[in-house]
Enzyme design. Structure first.
Site, PDB file in Angstrom:
ATOM      1  N   TYR A   1     -13.084   5.617 -14.617  1.00 47.27           N
ATOM      2  CA  TYR A   1     -12.976   4.557 -13.607  1.00 47.27           C
ATOM      3  C   TYR A   1     -13.569   3.240 -14.134  1.00 47.27           C
ATOM      4  O   TYR A   1     -12.955   2.180 -14.017  1.00 47.27           O
ATOM      5  CB  TYR A   1     -13.681   5.002 -12.321  1.00 47.27           C
ATOM      6  CG  TYR A   1     -13.749   3.937 -11.251  1.00 47.27           C
ATOM      7  CD1 TYR A   1     -12.618   3.564 -10.521  1.00 47.27           C
ATOM      8  CD2 TYR A   1     -14.957   3.294 -10.959  1.00 47.27           C
ATOM      9  CE1 TYR A   1     -12.691   2.585  -9.542  1.00 47.27           C
ATOM     10  CE2 TYR A   1     -15.037   2.323  -9.979  1.00 47.27           C
ATOM     11  CZ  TYR A   1     -13.901   1.975  -9.273  1.00 47.27           C
ATOM     12  OH  TYR A   1     -13.978   0.989  -8.310  1.00 47.27           O
TER      13      TYR A   1
ATOM     14  N   ARG B   1     -29.769   1.008  -4.541  1.00 46.11           N
ATOM     15  CA  ARG B   1     -28.465   0.377  -4.712  1.00 46.11           C
ATOM     16  C   ARG B   1     -28.473  -0.987  -4.019  1.00 46.11           C
ATOM     17  O   ARG B   1     -29.314  -1.263  -3.170  1.00 46.11           O
ATOM     18  CB  ARG B   1     -27.351   1.233  -4.085  1.00 46.11           C
ATOM     19  CG  ARG B   1     -27.067   2.546  -4.792  1.00 46.11           C
ATOM     20  CD  ARG B   1     -26.433   2.337  -6.166  1.00 46.11           C
ATOM     21  NE  ARG B   1     -26.172   3.604  -6.843  1.00 46.11           N
ATOM     22  CZ  ARG B   1     -27.058   4.254  -7.608  1.00 46.11           C
ATOM     23  NH1 ARG B   1     -28.260   3.762  -7.788  1.00 46.11           N
ATOM     24  NH2 ARG B   1     -26.731   5.382  -8.189  1.00 46.11           N
TER      25      ARG B   1
ATOM     26  N   PHE C   1     -29.331  13.492  -2.452  1.00 47.56           N
ATOM     27  CA  PHE C   1     -29.485  14.044  -3.813  1.00 47.56           C
ATOM     28  C   PHE C   1     -30.725  13.449  -4.478  1.00 47.56           C
ATOM     29  O   PHE C   1     -30.934  12.243  -4.419  1.00 47.56           O
ATOM     30  CB  PHE C   1     -28.228  13.748  -4.647  1.00 47.56           C
ATOM     31  CG  PHE C   1     -27.022  14.478  -4.138  1.00 47.56           C
ATOM     32  CD1 PHE C   1     -26.799  15.806  -4.474  1.00 47.56           C
ATOM     33  CD2 PHE C   1     -26.109  13.851  -3.287  1.00 47.56           C
ATOM     34  CE1 PHE C   1     -25.689  16.492  -4.005  1.00 47.56           C
ATOM     35  CE2 PHE C   1     -25.005  14.538  -2.800  1.00 47.56           C
ATOM     36  CZ  PHE C   1     -24.799  15.859  -3.156  1.00 47.56           C
TER      37      PHE C   1
ATOM     38  N   ASP D   1       0.874  -1.191   0.000  1.00 43.22           N
ATOM     39  CA  ASP D   1       0.000   0.000   0.000  1.00 43.22           C
ATOM     40  C   ASP D   1       0.905   1.233   0.000  1.00 43.22           C
ATOM     41  O   ASP D   1       1.916   1.258   0.697  1.00 43.22           O
ATOM     42  CB  ASP D   1      -0.900   0.008   1.239  1.00 43.22           C
ATOM     43  CG  ASP D   1      -2.179   0.822   1.011  1.00 43.22           C
ATOM     44  OD1 ASP D   1      -3.275   0.242   1.075  1.00 43.22           O
ATOM     45  OD2 ASP D   1      -2.075   2.054   0.787  1.00 43.22           O
ATOM     46  N   ASN D   2       0.534   2.236  -0.783  1.00 42.26           N
ATOM     47  CA  ASN D   2       1.349   3.464  -0.779  1.00 42.26           C
ATOM     48  C   ASN D   2       0.820   4.479   0.236  1.00 42.26           C
ATOM     49  O   ASN D   2       1.333   5.584   0.338  1.00 42.26           O
ATOM     50  CB  ASN D   2       1.408   4.093  -2.182  1.00 42.26           C
ATOM     51  CG  ASN D   2       0.066   4.656  -2.629  1.00 42.26           C
ATOM     52  OD1 ASN D   2      -0.948   4.455  -1.967  1.00 42.26           O
ATOM     53  ND2 ASN D   2       0.063   5.349  -3.754  1.00 42.26           N
TER      54      ASN D   2
HETATM   55  N1  NAD Z   1     -15.891   0.232  -2.107  1.00 43.18           N
HETATM   56  C1  NAD Z   1     -16.715  -0.235  -3.043  1.00 43.18           C
HETATM   57  O1  NAD Z   1     -17.943  -0.163  -2.931  1.00 43.18           O
HETATM   58  C2  NAD Z   1     -16.134  -0.924  -4.265  1.00 43.18           C
HETATM   59  C3  NAD Z   1     -17.032  -1.373  -5.249  1.00 43.18           C
HETATM   60  C4  NAD Z   1     -16.512  -2.020  -6.366  1.00 43.18           C
HETATM   61  C5  NAD Z   1     -15.148  -2.230  -6.492  1.00 43.18           C
HETATM   62  N2  NAD Z   1     -14.301  -1.760  -5.530  1.00 43.18           N
HETATM   63  C6  NAD Z   1     -12.867  -2.010  -5.694  1.00 43.18           C
HETATM   64  O2  NAD Z   1     -12.379  -2.590  -4.498  1.00 43.18           O
HETATM   65  C7  NAD Z   1     -11.014  -2.215  -4.295  1.00 43.18           C
HETATM   66  C8  NAD Z   1     -10.809  -1.679  -2.890  1.00 43.18           C
HETATM   67  O3  NAD Z   1     -11.605  -0.519  -2.718  1.00 43.18           O
HETATM   68  P1  NAD Z   1     -11.773   0.197  -1.294  1.00 43.18           P
HETATM   69  O4  NAD Z   1     -13.146   0.739  -1.238  1.00 43.18           O
HETATM   70  O5  NAD Z   1     -11.266  -0.688  -0.230  1.00 43.18           O
HETATM   71  O6  NAD Z   1     -10.784   1.441  -1.497  1.00 43.18           O
HETATM   72  P2  NAD Z   1      -9.724   2.108  -0.478  1.00 43.18           P
HETATM   73  O7  NAD Z   1      -9.353   3.421  -1.072  1.00 43.18           O
HETATM   74  O8  NAD Z   1     -10.231   2.077   0.916  1.00 43.18           O
HETATM   75  O9  NAD Z   1      -8.485   1.126  -0.589  1.00 43.18           O
HETATM   76  C9  NAD Z   1      -7.576   1.182  -1.646  1.00 43.18           C
HETATM   77  C10 NAD Z   1      -6.180   1.154  -1.058  1.00 43.18           C
HETATM   78  O10 NAD Z   1      -5.249   1.168  -2.140  1.00 43.18           O
HETATM   79  C11 NAD Z   1      -4.199   2.043  -1.815  1.00 43.18           C
HETATM   80  N3  NAD Z   1      -3.642   2.577  -3.056  1.00 43.18           N
HETATM   81  C12 NAD Z   1      -4.234   3.450  -3.914  1.00 43.18           C
HETATM   82  N4  NAD Z   1      -3.425   3.717  -4.931  1.00 43.18           N
HETATM   83  C13 NAD Z   1      -2.292   3.001  -4.732  1.00 43.18           C
HETATM   84  C14 NAD Z   1      -1.072   2.878  -5.450  1.00 43.18           C
HETATM   85  N5  NAD Z   1      -0.844   3.559  -6.584  1.00 43.18           N
HETATM   86  N6  NAD Z   1      -0.109   2.058  -4.959  1.00 43.18           N
HETATM   87  C15 NAD Z   1      -0.316   1.378  -3.805  1.00 43.18           C
HETATM   88  N7  NAD Z   1      -1.440   1.472  -3.078  1.00 43.18           N
HETATM   89  C16 NAD Z   1      -2.417   2.278  -3.548  1.00 43.18           C
HETATM   90  C17 NAD Z   1      -4.804   3.133  -0.943  1.00 43.18           C
HETATM   91  O11 NAD Z   1      -3.849   3.762  -0.106  1.00 43.18           O
HETATM   92  C18 NAD Z   1      -5.858   2.342  -0.163  1.00 43.18           C
HETATM   93  O12 NAD Z   1      -5.333   1.888   1.075  1.00 43.18           O
HETATM   94  C19 NAD Z   1     -10.688  -1.213  -5.406  1.00 43.18           C
HETATM   95  O13 NAD Z   1     -10.006  -1.902  -6.427  1.00 43.18           O
HETATM   96  C20 NAD Z   1     -12.051  -0.753  -5.899  1.00 43.18           C
HETATM   97  O14 NAD Z   1     -12.014  -0.375  -7.257  1.00 43.18           O
HETATM   98  C21 NAD Z   1     -14.767  -1.127  -4.422  1.00 43.18           C
END
Ligand code: NAD
Length: 303
Positions: free
Chosen positions: A140, A207, A200, A31-32
């Site tokens: 996205y 959903r 909104f 994680d970054n």
């Molecule tokens: N939350 C939702 O409802 C949802 C729905 C569909 C898909 N997703 C997918 O699930 C995954 C996780 O989503 P989330 O809601 O936990 O998001 P989040 O932002 O909480 O977690 C993503 C993590 O990735 C890290 N990150 C981002 N860019 C980075 C990079 N360049 N290098 C290293 N680390 C990086 C961030 O620091 C963060 O900790 C994602 O791929 C998202 O597209 C989420």
């Protein structure tokens, strides 16, 4: 098994890492920290603070020697992808290719990857199944779907297996209130602080809200099967924002008011998905209903 979880300091990735560790697996986290939190990182995981786009990423793979990559890290905000499509594509497409190249050179056997309901745009029919036509309406959506193609190509060229899990709107503890599908996180924060919420449109938009522990369970099940296929991970039910608001009132007993604003341009009105395919193939079903999920989420935000 040795599993490398990218985005393991974020919302969904940290729940997956916890669940894997609870089940006795060895977990590495990449994680970054752009959107992750230190307190989300499981103490028993080996943590690598590095960007998925970093050309030195193969060194992490050489050191940790993962058998499976569970790739959750992403740029997750639709508006960011509209404002800055280059950044979105750089992280979600180029960053993923960088990881896939490391998988190839380091002998990773399988990649588990989350796509999103964002790839369907305005649904042509409901519930959305895996064969529903795609209609991306944001960078996205494009970037999440493009990776599905790369996974297929890496499987056919190099034999790296994959599972794509297309999540609906995930909610639960640790979700950032600014994240994708963050309405539950926003309501949780507002209700805990006793502040009014903004809705909104007329609030009748629906959903499919799936609890994060159920999503983590699907990722764990994908270690043992579901190879080279795409599956929806969702609840198969829809709930309106107004009903969500009423549930929050009931659970908290607070007299929070809703302020109705004009609808957001381009917002999808109704969306929910079916999980029949993953249920048929491996028996996954969502276990946590919305009321219980919200209760657990509120407990987290109260702390
Ligand atoms: N939350 C939702 O409802 C949802 C729905 C569909 C898909 N997703 C997918 O699930 C995954 C996780 O989503 P989330 O809601 O936990 O998001 P989040 O932002 O909480 O977690 C993503 C993590 O990735 C890290 N990150 C981002 N860019 C980075 C990079 N360049 N290098 C290293 N680390 C990086 C961030 O620091 C963060 O900790 C994602 O791929 C998202 O597209 C989420």
């Amino acid at each position: 098994m040795r599993i490398l979880v990218t985005g393991g300091a974020g919302f969904i990735g940290s729940h997956i890492a916890d669940e894997l560790i609870n089940r006795g697996h060895e977990v590495g986290i990449i994680d970054n920290m752009s959107h992750g939190r230190e307190e989300n990182i499981n103490k028993e995981a080996r943590f690598y603070k590095i960007d998925i786009r970093d050309r030195n990423i193969p060194e992490v793979f050489q050191e940790f020697k993962p058998e499976v990559l569970c790739h959750q890290a992403a740029q997750i905000k639709v508006p960011v992808s509209v404002k800055d499509p280059l950044l979105d594509a750089d992280i979600n497409i180029m960053g993923t290719i960088n990881l896939l190249e490391a998988c190839r050179s380091c002998g990773v056997k399988k990649v588990i990857y989350p796509a999103s309901a964002a790839i369907f745009g305005n649904p042509q029919y409901l519930p959305i199944d895996e064969d529903h036509p795609l209609n991306m309406i944001s960078g996205y959506g494009i970037s999440k779907h493009t990776v599905e193609h790369y996974l297929k190509v890496y499987e056919s060229l190099y034999g790296i297996k994959y599972t794509v899990l297309r999540y609906s709107n995930v909610y639960g503890p640790r979700q950032d209130s600014t994240g994708e599908g963050g309405v539950v996180a926003i309501f949780s924060e507002k209700f805990c602080e006793g502040q009014d919420v903004e809705i909104f449109g007329d609030g009748e938009q629906t959903r499919d809200f799936v609890y994060v522990a159920d999503v983590a369970a699907a990722n764990v099940m994908a270690l043992w099967g579901l190879d080279n296929e795409i599956y929806n991970v969702c609840t198969g039910t829809k709930i309106s924002v107004n009903d969500l608001f009423r549930l929050f009132k009931e659970l908290t007993g607070k007299g929070v008011q809703a302020k109705y604003l004009s609808p957001r341009a381009g917002e999808i009105i109704h969306s929910y998905m079916t999980y029949e395919k993953i249920k048929k193939h491996i028996g996954w079903t969502p276990k946590v209903d919305i009321k219980e999920g919200l209760r657990r989420t509120l407990e987290y935000y109260q702390q």
